[in-house]
Design an enzyme around this catalytic site. Structure first.
Site, short mmCIF file in Angstrom:
data_model
loop_
_atom_site.label_atom_id
_atom_site.label_comp_id
_atom_site.label_asym_id
_atom_site.label_seq_id
_atom_site.Cartn_x
_atom_site.Cartn_y
_atom_site.Cartn_z
N LYS A 193 -3.59 1.81 -1.26
CA LYS A 193 -3.56 0.43 -1.53
C LYS A 193 -2.21 -0.01 -0.80
O LYS A 193 -1.05 0.46 -1.07
CB LYS A 193 -3.74 -0.07 -2.96
N SER A 219 -8.75 -6.65 -7.09
CA SER A 219 -7.95 -6.88 -5.90
C SER A 219 -8.09 -5.63 -4.89
O SER A 219 -7.63 -5.71 -3.79
CB SER A 219 -6.70 -7.10 -6.13
N SER A 272 -8.74 -4.28 -11.27
CA SER A 272 -8.61 -4.35 -10.01
C SER A 272 -9.23 -2.97 -9.26
O SER A 272 -9.31 -2.80 -8.15
CB SER A 272 -7.50 -4.42 -9.43
N1 GLN Z 1 -8.73 -10.06 -10.82
C1 GLN Z 1 -7.81 -9.98 -11.65
C2 GLN Z 1 -6.67 -10.83 -11.71
O1 GLN Z 1 -6.97 -11.80 -10.71
C3 GLN Z 1 -7.39 -8.45 -11.98
C4 GLN Z 1 -6.53 -8.14 -10.65
C5 GLN Z 1 -6.04 -6.99 -11.01
O2 GLN Z 1 -6.25 -6.04 -11.72
N2 GLN Z 1 -4.69 -6.55 -10.24
O3 GLN Z 1 -5.80 -10.94 -12.25
#
Ligand code: GLN
Length: 475
Positions: A64, A139, A163
């Site tokens: 990532k 994400s 995410s």
């Molecule tokens: N979708 C969640 C957010 O927008 C989690 C994102 C994540 O786990 N990095 O914060």
């Protein structure tokens, strides 16, 4: 089957048997990474071909874009880190390299990991390999899509509120968020420091155990990394779950769940029962506050973590055409105005607000207290349950553009994954079927801190009695 469709354990067996070589695997998978990227945009960049070195796991991996790889661009899906090449490897990257891992490139992500669809990336959205007009989740959408498309054999992502698990569920792969403190966060560009955890994306549960074996362990460079022994997680891969106590939280099966998702999860419960698991109906009463609490704690930490991106030390530096306040203030403002996207700005404003004097007690402090209540819900349930089972996300992959202008709808995609981060507990998403449109559905299992072995055992027993992990997206 093509090599890119195999799991890592199958590839390693074939290498050991002398049937294939690490270099042929690398050649095939990197060619696929390159050619398919036009369709998926799973990678924001591919690195020059990695060199094959000695090690037990010489397989291609996607990392990532928020995990530092020495000397390679690492940009968090943001314009503000334009040109940033970390002078060091993240803790997990050290371990991947030591295992012989071949890093193909940086996987796409929502900017600074803010999002559930990969659409907030400054490098354009990633597309779901199962349906190119759909999001891969986020994400870590690029990591999930890369594995589902065979553009990497496995991948690393990060999970602050879902995410890893939500994109794994949308892309039909296995995603595991380890216990907070299990995997080093050294070199992970921080979003919510008390929530973030790096974890594996793989095609099946066996690979998840293998990759977890590689990345786990104490790192003195991360003060929140815990010094506890790392077991061999592959030893947990036994099919016996007779007597395993599984809790089904009533709060995770409300209206709003797509009927196909609910049906697949109910069918999964039957699979567990058939193998002798004991199913109990439980309650996690503070679940309803999890999303609201998360968006206070996570944005507060994000606003503080993102203060360092100011044009001084790394990445983008911009000046307005005319002097406005002073050269220094003008540079800060212009750099941040141009470098951050809308969602990052929204989070910085929210986070700054809840931390500001006069509001701190009403929001941040109160959210911390509710966080404790959420954690206590889990403690109570785990005194009498080994695993908690739920859907990973209320829906399957939605269409690109469908939720991007409605932040609240987007935030609700993580309603079932956020509580595990709030409590610091490990959780896994495994494929559990397809909806009527042919899109993958994910099943989430959660366990108590450092009970990754229990998670893997339950997930493995389920997987070995179902066909879902054998399906591959056709591209
Ligand atoms: N979708 C969640 C957010 O927008 C989690 C994102 C994540 O786990 N990095 O914060």
């Amino acid at each position: 089957m093509n090599l890119f469709e195999l799991t890592v354990h199958q590839i390693l067996d074939q290498i050991k048997a002398g049937k294939i070589s690490a270099s042929s695997v690398l050649a095939e998978v990197s060619a696929r990474a390159q050619t398919l990227n036009v369709k998926t945009n799973a990678f924001v960049r591919l690195f020059p071909s990695p060199e094959i070195k000695a090690g037990p796991c010489p397989v291609p991996i996607a990392i990532k874009d928020n995990i530092c790889v020495k000397g390679e661009l690492t940009t968090c899906g943001s314009k503000i880190l334009k040109g940033f090449k970390p002078p060091y490897d993240a803790g997990v990257v050290d371990k991947i390299k030591a295992s012989g891992g071949l890093i193909l490139g940086s996987a796409n992500m929502d900017e600074f990991a803010f999002g559930s669809s990969c659409e907030t990336s400054a490098y354009g959205p990633t597309r779901n390999p199962w349906a190119l007009d759909r999001v891969p989740g986020g994400s870590s959408g690029g990591s999930a899509a890369a594995v589902a498309a065979g553009q990497a054999l496995w991948a690393l992502g990060s999970d602050t509120g879902g995410s890893i698990r939500q994109p794994a569920s949308f892309c039909g792969v296995v995603g595991l968020k380890p216990t907070y403190g299990r995997v080093s966060r050294y070199g992970l560009i921080a979003f919510g420091s008390s929530l973030d955890q790096i974890g594996p994306f793989t095609k099946d549960v066996t690979d998840s155990a293998l990759l977890l074996n590689i990345i786990c362990g104490f790192d003195e460079r991360d003060s929140t990394s815990l010094n506890v022994p790392v077991p061999d997680y592959t030893k947990a891969l036994v099919k016996d779950i007779n007597g395993l106590k599984i809790g089904i939280p009533q709060e995770y099966f409300l209206d709003g769940i797509e009927p196909d998702v609910a049906a697949a999860v109910k069918a999964a419960i039957e699979v567990f029962k058939k193998q002798g698991a004991v199913v109990k109906h439980i309650s996690l009463p503070h679940t309803e506050y999890a999303v609201a609490t998360y968006y206070i704690v996570a944005t507060a930490e994000a606003s503080s973590n993102l203060a360092r991106f100011d044009g001084v030390q790394y990445g983008l530096r911009a000046m307005p055409p005319n002097l406005r306040k002073s050269p220094l203030i003008d540079m800060y403002e212009e750099t941040r105005a141009r470098g951050f996207g809308d969602e990052a700005k929204r989070r910085i404003m929210l986070g700054t607000y809840v931390l500001s004097s006069g509001y701190y007690d009403a929001y941040y402090l109160r959210a911390q207290k509710v966080r404790t209540l959420i954690k206590q819900d889990f403690d109570k349930v785990f005194s009498d349950c080994d695993v908690i089972l739920s859907p990973t996300s209320p829906t399957t992959a939605f269409r690109i553009g469908e939720k991007i202008n409605d932040p609240l709808a987007m935030y609700l995609s993580d309603i079932f994954t956020i509580p595990a981060n709030m409590a610091g507990i490990p959780a896994i998403s495994v494929p559990c079927g397809f909806d009527r449109a042919g899109l993958p559905i994910g099943l989430q299992l959660m366990a108590k801190p450092f009970a990754e072995e229990t998670l893997l055992r339950a997930a493995y027993a389920y997987e070995q009695n179902t066909p879902w992990h054998l399906e591959r997206a056709v591209l």
